[in-house]
Scaffold this active site. Sequence first.
Site, PDB file in Angstrom:
ATOM      1  N   ILE A  47     -12.081  41.550  22.077  1.00  0.00           N
ATOM      2  CA  ILE A  47     -11.643  40.940  23.452  1.00  0.00           C
ATOM      3  C   ILE A  47      -9.827  41.078  23.369  1.00  0.00           C
ATOM      4  CG2 ILE A  47     -11.474  38.727  24.565  1.00  0.00           C
ATOM      5  CD1 ILE A  47     -14.208  38.067  23.415  1.00  0.00           C
ATOM      6  N   CYS A  57     -11.043  41.370  17.088  1.00  0.00           N
ATOM      7  CA  CYS A  57     -12.068  42.273  16.866  1.00  0.00           C
ATOM      8  C   CYS A  57     -13.674  41.841  17.189  1.00  0.00           C
ATOM      9  CB  CYS A  57     -11.936  42.898  15.285  1.00  0.00           C
ATOM     10  SG  CYS A  57     -10.334  43.751  14.993  1.00  0.00           S
ATOM     11  N   GLU A  59     -15.990  42.456  15.116  1.00  0.00           N
ATOM     12  CA  GLU A  59     -16.686  41.854  14.045  1.00  0.00           C
ATOM     13  C   GLU A  59     -16.442  40.496  13.970  1.00  0.00           C
ATOM     14  OE1 GLU A  59     -14.838  44.545  14.521  1.00  0.00           O
ATOM     15  OE2 GLU A  59     -15.377  46.062  12.747  1.00  0.00           O
ATOM     16  N   CYS A  91     -10.828  41.802   9.477  1.00  0.00           N
ATOM     17  CA  CYS A  91     -12.286  41.636   9.377  1.00  0.00           C
ATOM     18  C   CYS A  91     -13.046  41.623   8.216  1.00  0.00           C
ATOM     19  CB  CYS A  91     -13.062  42.818  10.533  1.00  0.00           C
ATOM     20  SG  CYS A  91     -12.431  42.394  12.066  1.00  0.00           S
TER      21      CYS A  91
HETATM   22  N1  THU Z   1     -11.096  46.578  16.700  1.00  0.00           N
HETATM   23  C1  THU Z   1     -12.198  46.107  16.489  1.00  0.00           C
HETATM   24  O1  THU Z   1     -12.714  45.471  17.371  1.00  0.00           O
HETATM   25  N2  THU Z   1     -12.701  46.091  15.268  1.00  0.00           N
HETATM   26  C2  THU Z   1     -12.156  47.028  14.181  1.00  0.00           C
HETATM   27  O2  THU Z   1     -12.658  46.832  13.104  1.00  0.00           O
HETATM   28  C3  THU Z   1     -11.067  47.902  14.508  1.00  0.00           C
HETATM   29  C4  THU Z   1     -10.435  47.501  15.740  1.00  0.00           C
HETATM   30  C5  THU Z   1     -10.418  46.529  18.029  1.00  0.00           C
HETATM   31  C6  THU Z   1      -9.068  45.879  17.837  1.00  0.00           C
HETATM   32  C7  THU Z   1      -8.363  46.303  19.409  1.00  0.00           C
HETATM   33  O3  THU Z   1      -9.100  45.508  20.336  1.00  0.00           O
HETATM   34  C8  THU Z   1      -9.026  47.615  19.646  1.00  0.00           C
HETATM   35  O4  THU Z   1     -10.115  47.766  18.588  1.00  0.00           O
HETATM   36  C9  THU Z   1      -8.074  48.971  19.044  1.00  0.00           C
HETATM   37  O5  THU Z   1      -7.553  48.555  17.819  1.00  0.00           O
END
Ligand code: THU
Length: 132
Positions: A47, A57, A59, A91
Amino acid sequence: MTAHIDEKLLLAAAFAARKRAYAPYSNYHVGAALLTEEGKVFQGCNIENAAYSVSLCAERVAIFKAASEGHRRFRALAVVTENGGAPCGPCRQVMREFAPDLVILIADVEGRVRRTTLAELFPDAFGPDQLA
Ligand code: THU
Protein backbone atom coordinates in the site's frame (compact mmCIF):
# COMPACT_ATOMS: atom_id res chain seq x y z
CA MET A 1 7.18 -32.56 13.71
CA THR A 2 6.40 -30.08 10.98
CA ALA A 3 2.84 -30.36 9.72
CA HIS A 4 2.18 -30.20 6.02
CA ILE A 5 1.96 -26.74 4.47
CA ASP A 6 -0.66 -26.38 1.76
CA GLU A 7 1.57 -24.44 -0.63
CA LYS A 8 -1.04 -24.28 -3.37
CA LEU A 9 -3.58 -22.67 -1.09
CA LEU A 10 -1.07 -20.21 0.36
CA LEU A 11 0.23 -19.19 -3.06
CA ALA A 12 -3.32 -18.74 -4.37
CA ALA A 13 -4.07 -16.46 -1.41
CA ALA A 14 -0.94 -14.40 -2.16
CA PHE A 15 -1.85 -14.14 -5.85
CA ALA A 16 -5.35 -12.94 -4.88
CA ALA A 17 -3.92 -10.42 -2.43
CA ARG A 18 -1.60 -9.05 -5.12
CA LYS A 19 -4.66 -8.00 -7.11
CA ARG A 20 -5.48 -5.56 -4.31
CA ALA A 21 -2.05 -3.91 -4.28
CA TYR A 22 -2.17 -0.12 -4.26
CA ALA A 23 1.05 0.77 -6.05
CA PRO A 24 0.41 3.72 -8.36
CA TYR A 25 3.96 5.08 -7.86
CA SER A 26 6.20 2.05 -8.33
CA ASN A 27 3.68 -0.02 -10.26
CA TYR A 28 5.32 -3.02 -8.55
CA HIS A 29 2.44 -5.07 -7.22
CA VAL A 30 3.09 -7.44 -4.32
CA GLY A 31 0.83 -9.97 -2.63
CA ALA A 32 1.51 -11.93 0.54
CA ALA A 33 -0.22 -14.67 2.47
CA LEU A 34 0.80 -15.68 5.97
CA LEU A 35 -0.05 -19.06 7.49
CA THR A 36 -0.40 -19.10 11.26
CA GLU A 37 0.39 -22.09 13.50
CA GLU A 38 -3.38 -22.60 13.88
CA GLY A 39 -3.85 -22.79 10.12
CA LYS A 40 -5.36 -19.36 9.59
CA VAL A 41 -4.27 -17.32 6.56
CA PHE A 42 -3.77 -13.55 6.62
CA GLN A 43 -3.34 -11.73 3.31
CA GLY A 44 -1.46 -8.52 2.61
CA CYS A 45 -0.66 -6.29 -0.35
CA ASN A 46 1.65 -3.34 -0.68
CA ILE A 47 0.00 0.00 0.00
CA GLU A 48 1.84 3.04 -1.28
CA ASN A 49 1.35 6.68 -0.46
CA ALA A 50 1.94 10.03 -2.15
CA ALA A 51 4.38 10.66 0.70
CA TYR A 52 6.47 7.72 -0.54
CA SER A 53 8.25 6.81 2.68
CA VAL A 54 5.08 5.86 4.54
CA SER A 55 4.26 3.11 2.04
CA LEU A 56 4.03 -0.38 3.47
CA CYS A 57 5.13 -3.72 2.03
CA ALA A 58 2.70 -6.58 1.49
CA GLU A 59 4.55 -8.82 3.95
CA ARG A 60 4.32 -6.35 6.81
CA VAL A 61 0.67 -5.65 6.10
CA ALA A 62 -0.04 -9.39 6.44
CA ILE A 63 2.08 -9.78 9.58
CA PHE A 64 0.65 -6.69 11.29
CA LYS A 65 -2.90 -7.72 10.43
CA ALA A 66 -2.27 -11.11 12.02
CA ALA A 67 -0.48 -9.72 15.09
CA SER A 68 -3.18 -7.13 15.66
CA GLU A 69 -5.76 -9.92 15.65
CA GLY A 70 -3.85 -11.88 18.28
CA HIS A 71 -1.76 -14.22 16.09
CA ARG A 72 1.98 -14.22 16.57
CA ARG A 73 2.99 -17.76 15.69
CA PHE A 74 3.56 -18.23 11.98
CA ARG A 75 4.61 -21.21 9.87
CA ALA A 76 4.90 -19.94 6.33
CA LEU A 77 4.66 -16.87 4.17
CA ALA A 78 4.02 -16.76 0.43
CA VAL A 79 5.00 -13.68 -1.55
CA VAL A 80 4.12 -13.00 -5.17
CA THR A 81 5.73 -10.33 -7.32
CA GLU A 82 6.11 -9.74 -11.02
CA ASN A 83 9.66 -11.12 -11.13
CA GLY A 84 10.02 -13.19 -7.96
CA GLY A 85 11.73 -10.47 -5.91
CA ALA A 86 12.63 -11.50 -2.35
CA PRO A 87 11.30 -9.74 0.80
CA CYS A 88 13.08 -6.52 1.76
CA GLY A 89 15.31 -6.13 4.80
CA PRO A 90 12.83 -4.37 7.10
CA CYS A 91 10.23 -7.07 6.37
CA ARG A 92 12.79 -9.75 7.23
CA GLN A 93 13.42 -8.04 10.56
CA VAL A 94 9.67 -7.99 11.31
CA MET A 95 9.42 -11.69 10.40
CA ARG A 96 12.34 -12.44 12.73
CA GLU A 97 10.47 -10.97 15.68
CA PHE A 98 7.71 -13.56 15.57
CA ALA A 99 8.87 -16.41 13.37
CA PRO A 100 12.61 -17.20 13.20
CA ASP A 101 11.77 -20.59 11.63
CA LEU A 102 9.46 -19.20 8.97
CA VAL A 103 9.21 -21.03 5.65
CA ILE A 104 9.08 -18.56 2.75
CA LEU A 105 7.68 -19.21 -0.72
CA ILE A 106 8.58 -16.61 -3.32
CA ALA A 107 6.68 -16.73 -6.58
CA ASP A 108 6.59 -14.75 -9.78
CA VAL A 109 3.51 -14.09 -11.90
CA GLU A 110 4.32 -17.08 -14.12
CA GLY A 111 3.96 -19.33 -11.08
CA ARG A 112 7.66 -20.15 -10.66
CA VAL A 113 8.26 -20.78 -6.96
CA ARG A 114 11.41 -20.51 -4.87
CA ARG A 115 11.27 -22.26 -1.50
CA THR A 116 13.45 -20.82 1.21
CA THR A 117 13.47 -19.93 4.91
CA LEU A 118 13.90 -16.79 6.92
CA ALA A 119 17.04 -18.31 8.47
CA GLU A 120 18.55 -18.59 4.99
CA LEU A 121 17.51 -15.10 3.87
CA PHE A 122 18.38 -13.37 7.13
CA PRO A 123 21.19 -15.11 9.02
CA ASP A 124 22.70 -13.76 12.22
CA ALA A 125 19.69 -11.53 12.81
CA PHE A 126 19.16 -9.33 15.81
CA GLY A 127 16.20 -10.66 17.76
CA PRO A 128 14.25 -10.58 21.01
CA ASP A 129 16.74 -12.96 22.68
CA GLN A 130 19.43 -10.25 22.53
CA LEU A 131 17.34 -8.12 24.87
CA ALA A 132 16.54 -10.85 27.38
N1 THU B 1 7.52 -4.19 -1.73
C1 THU B 1 6.82 -5.13 -1.03
O1 THU B 1 5.61 -5.01 -0.84
N2 THU B 1 7.51 -6.16 -0.53
C2 THU B 1 8.84 -6.38 -0.70
O2 THU B 1 9.40 -7.29 -0.13
C3 THU B 1 9.61 -5.52 -1.61
C4 THU B 1 8.95 -4.24 -1.98
C5 THU B 1 6.79 -3.04 -2.27
C6 THU B 1 7.13 -1.73 -1.65
C7 THU B 1 6.74 -0.78 -2.75
O3 THU B 1 5.35 -0.53 -2.67
C8 THU B 1 7.02 -1.55 -4.02
O4 THU B 1 7.06 -2.92 -3.64
C9 THU B 1 8.32 -1.18 -4.72
O5 THU B 1 9.38 -1.18 -3.85
